[in-house]
Design a protein around this motif. Structure first.
Motif, PDB file in Angstrom:
ATOM      1  N   VAL A  27      65.903 -79.607  78.187  1.00  0.00           N
ATOM      2  CA  VAL A  27      67.039 -80.210  77.469  1.00  0.00           C
ATOM      3  C   VAL A  27      68.315 -79.558  77.967  1.00  0.00           C
ATOM      4  O   VAL A  27      68.319 -78.378  78.340  1.00  0.00           O
ATOM      5  N   PRO A  69      67.107 -84.916  79.322  1.00  0.00           N
ATOM      6  CA  PRO A  69      67.681 -85.314  78.031  1.00  0.00           C
ATOM      7  C   PRO A  69      68.794 -84.358  77.570  1.00  0.00           C
ATOM      8  O   PRO A  69      68.691 -83.151  77.778  1.00  0.00           O
ATOM      9  N   VAL A  70      69.826 -84.929  76.967  1.00  0.00           N
ATOM     10  CA  VAL A  70      70.981 -84.150  76.520  1.00  0.00           C
ATOM     11  C   VAL A  70      71.029 -84.146  74.994  1.00  0.00           C
ATOM     12  O   VAL A  70      70.803 -85.171  74.362  1.00  0.00           O
ATOM     13  N   LEU A  71      71.287 -82.987  74.412  1.00  0.00           N
ATOM     14  CA  LEU A  71      71.609 -82.938  72.986  1.00  0.00           C
ATOM     15  C   LEU A  71      73.107 -83.072  72.878  1.00  0.00           C
ATOM     16  O   LEU A  71      73.856 -82.149  73.193  1.00  0.00           O
TER      17      LEU A  71
END
Lengths: 422, 422
Positions: free
Chosen positions: A202, A222-224
């Motif tokens: 992440v 994936p990005v928070l």
């Protein structure tokens, strides 16, 4: 000669390997390491401050503004604050290993859902060296490895801090490779980090909207997403005056630069005229610039000289300053419609004594946090009681709103049988 | 003339608007609509099958293989199955509105964490018209709107099915715009769907590894990744023979094409030699091609003529066929190391009577589901008791493993106060 890609990937691979060991640590081991990092930062304070001086000197030569220098600067007091926050973090429960759910299937299989670390976190941030320590510590507490890449203008500070952290890990027999700092000037090192699927689980960008958008665009990992807040305070026709004033003033003025501050005030046209006028006057007295719609201006023509006319863009602007857009609405439905059209989905509040109106608002408004009779300023990990905050997620997947330690975990299913086949 | 982008975005905007209404539906309204869709599919069966005939005829002209035609084909029996699955879905609990957590802060704020729909789901899939109905129904049950884009070779079937679904929604006074089918031949319509951040909340690809990788590469909208399974069965030195045989045979042969089937068998070298030999012989008898490491070959030279030599690539291959790689390991640690190096993180099993070894395996192996004395074939929404399955997530963010209805939800914080400010 090693290419930049080889160098970055070598660090990512070390982090990935270390992540396996990190996942199996006990809470005691992790808390001991947090304490060791605190002690090490104090022991290395001179070296760290000297490294920070280099970054400050460079930023001054570059003509950076005072606010920038302030964010970049480390002081003994700030190092002390970092050490304090390490101690608070150690006091929090360890989410890893927690049994989230368990059940037995009719065939006798016992299924447990167990919290596990995410693995390797990539953190991209601006010139705030404190993030280096905060992020590494939160990763450690949640059993993750972390790869850090701060603004290159803080590289000396960050490298010094990362060195102290790694030495403290090694001294407590934890894998120092679990904390990697990418010291490369090239922006391509960020691209490499954000596209290393399989090595990085992440990416968390910390900083302004520009940084976050760039990271979102270039990442295949994936990005928070943490983001902007265009928050509204809606004063319903059944709002008490004292509460409306307290909440509107607090939401706008207590800290205008943060994402949970209010940017637009919506006034129900039937809320008593003298209440409306008193509230607008109060906000003006607090130094708030008011940008009002035509209806508001007409209803309060006696204040006309003190009010600016709102433009279409005002309804979508996060001012991060003592400016407030004001719109008069004919109904609760119109307030909800306005919020739906303009909200960034962060925090939205209704002030009313009418519970039915409040429940309609709370159900219909799609935001991270919806408030009845409280300030939007409470959308915050600390105010929610989470102890530590990684950021405030404005996306809907994985984690939404203030993110505490569990946001840095995933889960796995542990299934125990007695020879079951299908 | 309208551009493709304008047409696609018009549909996405309709879905987004409808999603707000969908989020507020009661369970009764949604279950009634599911029943209406079932009735409508039966009433429209002739039209649907006729549309499907057009797709079949085209696929035959294109020379598609029998397996492709089989996936594409609708029959009265298959329509009946779809209607049955709508009824099962209606019987499941509605996750929306569920209170996931609630607490009161010291300042009196009451915070509730409430499940809400994700909003708009984008679904990209291959030539299986049944996905059109399954996906729309699951989206409806979870209060989401959905935009569907199946393989263009099934466009007649999909458009007919979507029309029936929309008419059933309208007949029960639900927003028909909540189900959108993108009928455009252009692949660019998939790109537009996958990059429409702000209008689409999540993309779910359903299909082979190629489709999933393409969608992952081109999406800026978050993707729920479902993926490949390179699953291992590790037979520990303390494994019972009957259990080892049952699990290994079941995991490899019961349905070799699915992602939770086993691809590699790891044998502890101290597991009795005659057990090993009997198991290899049993697998050969079941028609399984064995690709073995040098140690296994040496230990079982009497079977040499029946064994193929494993190549490096075998340890990383999802055969989806009656082929099994076999490796002899010297220890539990070596088994874990092999799995760590080669696993796709789907499902991994240990067979042993030694609980300490089992616990070490269950803790150290990083996969969606880890099994002790059970077949990997249980990684499945139905087998886990979830009722409906959207897919098996192989990513760590948001949802991992079999995804039931809650995987299509997010949450929001509903905060009730009495005038609190900060």
């Amino acid at each position: 000669m090693e290419s930049l890609k080889e160098k970055v990937y070598a660090q990512l691979s070390l982090a990935k390997q270390a992540s396996r060991q990190m996942a199996l640590l006990t809470r005691t081991e992790k808390d001991r390491a947090l304490a060791a990092i605190g002690e090490k930062l104090l022991a290395d304070e001179k070296t760290i401050l000297a490294a920070n001086e280099l970054d400050i000197a460079k930023a001054e030569v570059d003509g950076q503004p005072a606010s920038y220098l302030d964010r970049l600067r480390l002081t003994p007091a700030r190092v002390h604050d970092l050490v304090e926050s390490l101690a608070s973090l150690a006091a929090l429960d360890d989410p890893v290993g927690q049994k989230m759910d368990s059940w037995t299937q009719p065939n006798g299989l016992v299924i447990e859902q167990i919290r596990v670390p995410l693995g390797v976190i990539g953190m991209v941030y601006e010139a705030r060296p404190n993030v280096t320590v905060d992020a590494a510590a939160i990763a450690l507490k949640t059993g993750n490895a972390i790869v850090l890449r701060g603004s290159h203008s803080a590289v000396n500070s960050n490298v010094a801090l990362a060195r102290s952290i790694r030495e403290a890990l090694a001294a407590t027999e934890l894998p120092e490779a679990a904390v990697q700092y990418l010291p490369f000037a090239e922006h391509a090192s960020v691209d490499l980090l954000c596209t290393a699927n399989g090595l990085v689980d992440v990416i968390i960008p910390r900083g302004g909207a520009g940084l976050i958008q760039r990271v979102l665009q270039l990442s295949s990992v994936p990005v928070l997403e943490t983001g902007v807040g265009n928050c509204h305070i809606y004063i319903d026709q059944a709002a008490r005056y004292d509460m409306a004033e307290a909440i509107a003033v607090n939401a706008k003025t207590s800290r205008p630069a943060v994402c949970n501050a209010a940017e637009t005030l919506l006034l129900h046209r039937n809320w008593p005229h003298d209440y409306q006028r008193a509230l607008l006057q109060k906000l003006l007295d607090q130094g708030v610039e008011l940008r009002v719609c035509a209806k508001t201006r007409e209803a309060h023509h006696e204040l006309a000289s003190l009010l600016r006319e709102a433009q279409a863009a005002d309804w979508d602007t996060e001012y991060s300053a003592l400016i407030l857009a004001v719109r008069t609405v004919d109904s609760l439905a119109e307030a909800i419609e306005h919020i739906t059209a303009h909200s960034s989905g962060h925090s939205e509040a209704i002030v009313t004594e009418d519970d039915a109106a409040a429940n309609q608002f709370l159900a219909a408004v799609d935001a991270t946090a919806v408030y009845h009779n409280a300030s939007t300023r409470f959308t915050d990990g600390g105010e929610f009681g989470f102890g530590a905050e990684i950021g405030i997620s404005t996306q809907k997947l994985h984690a939404r709103g203030p993110m505490g330690l569990p946001a840095l975990t995933s889960y796995k299913y542990v299934v125990r049988g007695t020879g079951q086949i299908r």
